[in-house]
Design an enzyme around this catalytic site. Structure first.
Site, PDB file in Angstrom:
ATOM      1  N   MET A  65     -12.693  -2.095  24.910  1.00 22.74           N
ATOM      2  CA  MET A  65     -13.362  -0.786  25.048  1.00 22.74           C
ATOM      3  C   MET A  65     -14.186  -0.839  26.323  1.00 22.74           C
ATOM      4  O   MET A  65     -15.421  -0.911  26.304  1.00 22.74           O
ATOM      5  CB  MET A  65     -14.230  -0.515  23.811  1.00 22.74           C
ATOM      6  CG  MET A  65     -13.395  -0.151  22.590  1.00 22.74           C
ATOM      7  SD  MET A  65     -14.303  -0.328  21.048  1.00 22.74           S
ATOM      8  CE  MET A  65     -14.119  -2.087  20.799  1.00 22.74           C
TER       9      MET A  65
ATOM     10  N   SER B 292     -12.731  -7.391  11.880  1.00 22.88           N
ATOM     11  CA  SER B 292     -13.405  -7.318  13.182  1.00 22.88           C
ATOM     12  C   SER B 292     -14.654  -8.176  13.162  1.00 22.88           C
ATOM     13  O   SER B 292     -15.552  -7.972  12.332  1.00 22.88           O
ATOM     14  CB  SER B 292     -13.802  -5.876  13.494  1.00 22.88           C
ATOM     15  OG  SER B 292     -14.745  -5.881  14.552  1.00 22.88           O
TER      16      SER B 292
ATOM     17  N   ASP C 186     -13.783  -7.104  19.354  1.00 25.42           N
ATOM     18  CA  ASP C 186     -14.192  -5.841  19.979  1.00 25.42           C
ATOM     19  C   ASP C 186     -15.000  -6.101  21.241  1.00 25.42           C
ATOM     20  O   ASP C 186     -16.153  -6.527  21.195  1.00 25.42           O
ATOM     21  CB  ASP C 186     -15.025  -5.019  18.984  1.00 25.42           C
ATOM     22  CG  ASP C 186     -14.143  -4.363  17.940  1.00 25.42           C
ATOM     23  OD1 ASP C 186     -13.132  -3.753  18.316  1.00 25.42           O
ATOM     24  OD2 ASP C 186     -14.468  -4.458  16.739  1.00 25.42           O
TER      25      ASP C 186
ATOM     26  N   MET D 173     -16.842  -4.674  24.439  1.00 20.39           N
ATOM     27  CA  MET D 173     -17.507  -3.441  24.890  1.00 20.39           C
ATOM     28  C   MET D 173     -18.335  -3.744  26.136  1.00 20.39           C
ATOM     29  O   MET D 173     -18.960  -4.801  26.228  1.00 20.39           O
ATOM     30  CB  MET D 173     -18.427  -2.899  23.798  1.00 20.39           C
ATOM     31  CG  MET D 173     -17.738  -2.687  22.461  1.00 20.39           C
ATOM     32  SD  MET D 173     -18.814  -1.886  21.268  1.00 20.39           S
ATOM     33  CE  MET D 173     -17.806  -1.992  19.786  1.00 20.39           C
TER      34      MET D 173
ATOM     35  N   HIS E 255      -9.490  -5.991  21.562  1.00 15.62           N
ATOM     36  CA  HIS E 255      -9.582  -4.542  21.754  1.00 15.62           C
ATOM     37  C   HIS E 255     -10.584  -4.269  22.874  1.00 15.62           C
ATOM     38  O   HIS E 255     -11.790  -4.436  22.688  1.00 15.62           O
ATOM     39  CB  HIS E 255     -10.045  -3.928  20.408  1.00 15.62           C
ATOM     40  CG  HIS E 255     -10.270  -2.456  20.427  1.00 15.62           C
ATOM     41  ND1 HIS E 255     -10.936  -1.791  19.406  1.00 15.62           N
ATOM     42  CD2 HIS E 255      -9.920  -1.490  21.318  1.00 15.62           C
ATOM     43  CE1 HIS E 255     -10.987  -0.499  19.669  1.00 15.62           C
ATOM     44  NE2 HIS E 255     -10.384  -0.291  20.829  1.00 15.62           N
TER      45      HIS E 255
ATOM     46  N   MET F  49      -8.092   4.934  16.859  1.00 22.52           N
ATOM     47  CA  MET F  49      -9.495   4.837  16.441  1.00 22.52           C
ATOM     48  C   MET F  49      -9.765   5.932  15.410  1.00 22.52           C
ATOM     49  O   MET F  49      -9.469   7.101  15.642  1.00 22.52           O
ATOM     50  CB  MET F  49     -10.436   5.030  17.632  1.00 22.52           C
ATOM     51  CG  MET F  49     -10.455   3.888  18.622  1.00 22.52           C
ATOM     52  SD  MET F  49     -10.816   2.273  17.899  1.00 22.52           S
ATOM     53  CE  MET F  49     -12.390   2.573  17.094  1.00 22.52           C
TER      54      MET F  49
ATOM     55  N   HIS G  41      -9.755  -9.642  14.906  1.00 22.62           N
ATOM     56  CA  HIS G  41      -9.958  -8.498  15.821  1.00 22.62           C
ATOM     57  C   HIS G  41     -11.264  -8.703  16.600  1.00 22.62           C
ATOM     58  O   HIS G  41     -12.328  -8.897  16.017  1.00 22.62           O
ATOM     59  CB  HIS G  41     -10.015  -7.213  15.000  1.00 22.62           C
ATOM     60  CG  HIS G  41     -10.063  -5.957  15.806  1.00 22.62           C
ATOM     61  ND1 HIS G  41      -8.946  -5.382  16.375  1.00 22.62           N
ATOM     62  CD2 HIS G  41     -11.099  -5.143  16.133  1.00 22.62           C
ATOM     63  CE1 HIS G  41      -9.288  -4.272  17.018  1.00 22.62           C
ATOM     64  NE2 HIS G  41     -10.593  -4.100  16.886  1.00 22.62           N
TER      65      HIS G  41
ATOM     66  N   ASP H 231      -8.423   1.643  13.140  1.00 17.71           N
ATOM     67  CA  ASP H 231      -9.684   0.911  13.343  1.00 17.71           C
ATOM     68  C   ASP H 231     -10.866   1.863  13.190  1.00 17.71           C
ATOM     69  O   ASP H 231     -10.997   2.823  13.955  1.00 17.71           O
ATOM     70  CB  ASP H 231      -9.639   0.316  14.761  1.00 17.71           C
ATOM     71  CG  ASP H 231     -10.855  -0.531  15.115  1.00 17.71           C
ATOM     72  OD1 ASP H 231     -11.728  -0.732  14.254  1.00 17.71           O
ATOM     73  OD2 ASP H 231     -10.903  -0.993  16.271  1.00 17.71           O
TER      74      ASP H 231
HETATM   75  C1  DX5 Z   1     -15.598   0.192  16.729  1.00 16.81           C
HETATM   76  C2  DX5 Z   1     -14.744  -1.055  16.716  1.00 16.81           C
HETATM   77  C3  DX5 Z   1     -14.270  -1.412  15.361  1.00 16.81           C
HETATM   78  C4  DX5 Z   1     -15.376  -1.640  14.377  1.00 16.81           C
HETATM   79  C5  DX5 Z   1     -14.866  -1.436  13.001  1.00 16.81           C
HETATM   80  O1  DX5 Z   1     -15.896   0.554  18.001  1.00 16.81           O
HETATM   81  O2  DX5 Z   1     -13.606  -0.908  17.536  1.00 16.81           O
HETATM   82  O3  DX5 Z   1     -13.376  -2.509  15.389  1.00 16.81           O
HETATM   83  O4  DX5 Z   1     -15.934  -2.897  14.470  1.00 16.81           O
HETATM   84  O5  DX5 Z   1     -15.941  -1.562  12.141  1.00 16.81           O
HETATM   85  P1  DX5 Z   1     -15.916  -0.940  10.684  1.00 16.81           P
HETATM   86  O6  DX5 Z   1     -14.717  -1.500   9.992  1.00 16.81           O
HETATM   87  O7  DX5 Z   1     -17.205  -1.380  10.093  1.00 16.81           O
HETATM   88  O8  DX5 Z   1     -15.820   0.551  10.855  1.00 16.81           O
HETATM   89 ZN    ZN Z   2     -11.849  -2.465  17.389  1.00 17.24          ZN
END
Ligand code: DX5
Ligand code: ZN
Length: 224
Positions: free
Chosen positions: A69, A9, A36, A38, A67, A138, A34, A176
């Site tokens: 969110m 990620s 993320d 948000m 991903h 998750m 990956h 994840d």
């Molecule tokens: C959290 C994200 C993850 C996160 C994982 O909201 O969706 O992808 O970056 O990070 P680690 O591997 O550090 O838990």
């Molecule tokens: Zn993620």
């Protein structure tokens, strides 16, 4: 037997130097990248928009695993598809019409993923097995990298694996959050075949070595 895939990620990467950070995991042997996304609403932070996905696209030929969110993800599917995402994952909790969202992602020529927060039961996606290319469980509450793996999710991984197998689905089962050298074995033994790793890769000095270690520790037990 499926091969274990490693999806670092970029949430834990140096955002001031994202192109280099992506080339480094690409050359370091990752399978997917990956991303993320948000929005400050579904989760507190704001991170990456479609313009950043477009900017990083030329830095790797590996699949961009986006991903989302975000609330109302339907409003952003065209933009992320156009920006160069290969896999687009929406949260079950954010979709009023989940089946429609997943079918729409497929209609854009992309792989359709659905994600569940730790508290959301696997049964909530039982009726979309026919239009899912990836299930993302998750294993932390989303929003931040570097959190600890929630062990209660391991039973959900087993349950999701059974559900996918029973449906005859070839979808990926991705986990994840908090996946690292100490937890990867538990996650893969339970049935995951794609792991996301943010801090477990980007907090290490040698990304290739970190990816190789996760692959080795996880591949010994893969069953999916
Ligand atoms: C959290 C994200 C993850 C996160 C994982 O909201 O969706 O992808 O970056 O990070 P680690 O591997 O550090 O838990
Ligand atoms: Zn993620």
């Amino acid at each position: 037997m499926k091969q274990l895939l490693i999806a670092p990620s970029i949430l834990s990467a140096d955002f001031a130097d994202l192109g280099r950070e992506i080339r480094a995991i690409d050359e370091g042997g990752c399978d997917w990248v990956h991303v993320d996304v948000m929005d400050g609403r579904f989760v507190p932070p704001i991170t990456i928009g479609d313009n950043i996905v477009k900017a990083i696209r030329p830095h790797t030929n590996k699949p961009l695993d986006v991903h989302l969110m975000i609330v109302e993800p339907d409003r952003q599917l065209d933009a992320f598809a156009k920006a160069g995402a290969d896999i687009i994952t929406v949260h079950q909790e954010a979709c009023i019409h989940l089946e429609r969202a997943l079918q729409y992602i497929r209609s854009l020529g992309k792989k359709a993923g659905v994600s569940l927060n730790p508290a959301t039961p696997v049964s909530t996606i039982a009726n979309v097995m026919h239009c899912v290319d990836l299930v993302l469980l998750m294993s932390v509450n989303p929003g931040y990298g570097g959190q600890s793996y929630i062990h209660a999710v391991t039973d959900k991984i087993r349950e999701a694996r059974k559900m996918l197998d029973a449906a005859g689905s070839n979808a990926s089962l991705q986990v994840d959050g908090g996946v690292n050298a100490s937890t990867v074995n538990e996650v893969v033994t339970a049935g995951a075949d794609v792991i996301v790793a943010g801090s477990a890769v980007y907090s290490k000095p040698d990304y290739a070595a970190a990816i190789a270690e996760l692959r080795e520790l996880g591949s010994a037990t893969i069953t999916g």
